[in-house]
Enzyme design. Structure first.
Site, short mmCIF file in Angstrom:
data_model
loop_
_atom_site.label_atom_id
_atom_site.label_comp_id
_atom_site.label_asym_id
_atom_site.label_seq_id
_atom_site.Cartn_x
_atom_site.Cartn_y
_atom_site.Cartn_z
N HIS A 82 0.85 -1.19 0.00
CA HIS A 82 0.00 0.00 0.00
C HIS A 82 0.89 1.24 0.00
CE1 HIS A 82 -3.40 2.61 0.76
NE2 HIS A 82 -2.59 3.27 1.56
N ASP A 161 -15.63 2.26 7.05
CA ASP A 161 -14.57 3.18 6.60
C ASP A 161 -15.07 4.06 5.47
OD1 ASP A 161 -11.78 4.16 6.30
OD2 ASP A 161 -12.05 3.26 4.33
N ARG A 168 -15.16 12.35 7.36
CA ARG A 168 -13.92 13.05 7.74
C ARG A 168 -13.56 14.11 6.72
NH1 ARG A 168 -10.01 8.43 7.70
NH2 ARG A 168 -8.46 10.06 7.91
N SER A 183 -8.03 3.55 8.89
CA SER A 183 -8.75 3.55 7.61
C SER A 183 -8.00 2.71 6.57
CB SER A 183 -8.91 5.00 7.14
OG SER A 183 -9.28 5.06 5.80
N LYS A 187 -8.92 -1.88 5.51
CA LYS A 187 -9.16 -2.38 4.15
C LYS A 187 -8.12 -3.41 3.76
CE LYS A 187 -9.33 1.93 3.02
NZ LYS A 187 -9.57 3.32 2.71
N1 URA Z 1 -6.35 6.74 2.52
C1 URA Z 1 -7.31 6.06 3.17
O1 URA Z 1 -7.74 5.00 2.75
N2 URA Z 1 -7.78 6.59 4.33
C2 URA Z 1 -7.33 7.74 4.84
O2 URA Z 1 -7.80 8.14 5.89
C3 URA Z 1 -6.34 8.44 4.14
C4 URA Z 1 -5.86 7.92 2.99
#
Ligand code: URA
Length: 438
Positions: A82, A161, A168, A183, A187
């Site tokens: 990621h 999320d 947010r 967050s 995932k």
């Molecule tokens: N990417 C995400 O998936 N979540 C965040 O809060 C910031 C970047």
């Protein structure tokens, strides 16, 4: 559970109990806790932070708000990478088939670009026919047969999320390290992987503006992953100048094919190989990163990684044949070069400005629902430390709209600095963060 008592507890700086966090996230996902209470809790977390134990529970609760992918049905060790996002960051497109060609199974759920950072899904969708919305069974079949599949997040993955991120975004609570970490990690953990490598970027073209912020985010995510039993490591990498020589969707896919053919820009390959090497170590394919290098070079040199990429494209419905022959990608109608005003050495290429210029060209989006122009972007970007002659191109802008091109030219003005003498490229890989060394 009384939601306002939980909000008050966090507001006053106390750590929340496991049951309180789980009940709050469950209630928010079901809709029994309204947006305004979730927003208040997010703001309290923004100011008060969370302990390691709270974060582990928050991440797990967000992951369990949806269904995890059943990748355990597929034999082999699974890993993903990621990136926190940057300008010209096409690493995932190279890394996934490269790692798969070394025997790692890579179930990669990616995102779309937002703001100046590009998104892997937008890049892939510039390939004629490529589907990022595979059904779970199709995704499993591609993974089992090809070893890698890059898809978008479905509604079933971590819905808490999805709701919370949108909230947010409009309540000033995005730049909170615990909330970002939970967050991202909820995932990734839903992918059912054994190992995860993180590329946490810092600089003008990144979310994190200092190496210290990037280090804190990296440590937080590595701890969450390690606590969930995953093999983890994170690289902190520079994003002050764009990565590679292109930014913009189709242009980056074209650069990816060059890289997979062994002709990648040195900085792009350095970051890609370092992250893929970490992945091979974490999955036990090699004892250390130095053992990974010759293997990765061989997979690139033999064309095995490129073939794997084209196979993934074909299995996703993309026109791999056209792509392999240099077609299959959209081209913009307009192209304008910006040229060096004088001879010298490139001493800065501002990734933030390059990213904003890309956005103006139409390559990115400012709102989630915006459409992108896959052909728009910037190519031939010079790199810090390179010598240029007066009048030599520093980059070429691609667009389908004169107005956008003019706007991008205004933005990119001043992105390139040319000085006398030598200029050292920035330290590309600043640090490696592993569980326990943070
Ligand atoms: N990417 C995400 O998936 N979540 C965040 O809060 C910031 C970047």
């Amino acid at each position: 559970m009384v939601p306002q008592w939980i909000i008050e507890k966090k507001r006053d700086g106390a750590a929340l109990a496991e049951g309180e966090i789980r009940a709050f996230i469950e209630g928010y996902t079901r809709g029994t806790i309204p947006d305004y209470q979730m927003a208040a809790l997010a703001m309290a977390v923004f100011f008060r932070g969370m302990t390691r134990a709270e974060l582990a529970v928050l991440t797990d609760a967000m992951m369990r708000s949806g269904t995890a992918l059943e990748t355990s049905r597929i034999p082999g060790v699974k890993a993903d990478k990621h990136s926190t996002g940057g300008v010209g960051d096409k690493v995932s497109l190279i890394l996934a088939p490269l790692a798969a060609s070394c025997g790692v199974v890579v179930p990669m759920i990616s995102g779309r670009g937002l703001g100046i950072t590009g998104g892997t899904l937008d890049k892939l969708e510039s390939i004629r026919g490529y589907r990022t919305d595979l059904a779970p069974d199709e995704f499993m079949a591609v993974l089992a047969e090809c070893g890698c599949s890059i898809v978008g997040q479905t509604a079933a993955v971590a819905p808490a999320d999805r709701k919370l991120y949108a909230l947010r975004d409009v309540t000033g609570t995005v730049p909170s390290i615990p909330l970002i970490a939970a967050s991202i990690m909820c995932k990734k953990l839903a992918e059912g992987i054994d190992a995860l490598v993180l590329d946490v970027k810092w600089g003008r073209g990144a979310f994190m503006k200092t190496p210290e912020q990037a280090r804190e985010l990296a440590r937080t995510m590595v701890e969450i992953g390690a606590g969930a039993g995953k093999a983890m490591s994170a690289l902190i990498t520079d994003m002050n100048q764009p990565l590679g020589r292109t930014a913009g969707n189709a242009l980056e896919v074209a650069e990816t094919l060059e890289a997979l053919s062994g002709r990648g820009a040195p900085d792009l390959m350095r970051v890609t190989l370092a992250l893929t090497a970490q992945m091979l170590v974490l999955t036990g394919r090699v004892p250390d990163t130095s053992a990974a290098r010759p293997i990765l070079q061989a997979q690139l040199g033999s064309g095995a990684a490129r073939r794997r990429f084209l196979e993934m494209v074909a299995r996703h419905g993309g026109d791999a044949e056209a792509l392999a022959s240099g077609a299959g990608l959209p081209r913009a109608r307009l192209r304008r070069e910006i040229r060096a005003p004088r001879a010298g050495t490139v001493s800065a290429v501002d990734a933030g400005r390059v990213g904003r210029a890309c956005l103006a060209l139409g390559a990115g989006r400012t709102r989630v629902e915006d459409a992108v122009d896959h052909a728009a972007g910037i190519s031939g970007i010079v790199k810090i430390g390179e010598r240029v002659d007066e009048g030599q191109p520093l980059a070429a802008l691609h667009a389908n709209d004169e107005g956008r091109l003019d706007e991008a030219l205004r933005i990119i003005d001043g992105a390139f600095a040319i000085g006398e003498g030598e200029a050292r490229p920035p330290e590309l890989i600043v640090e490696t963060v592993r569980p326990g060394n943070g």
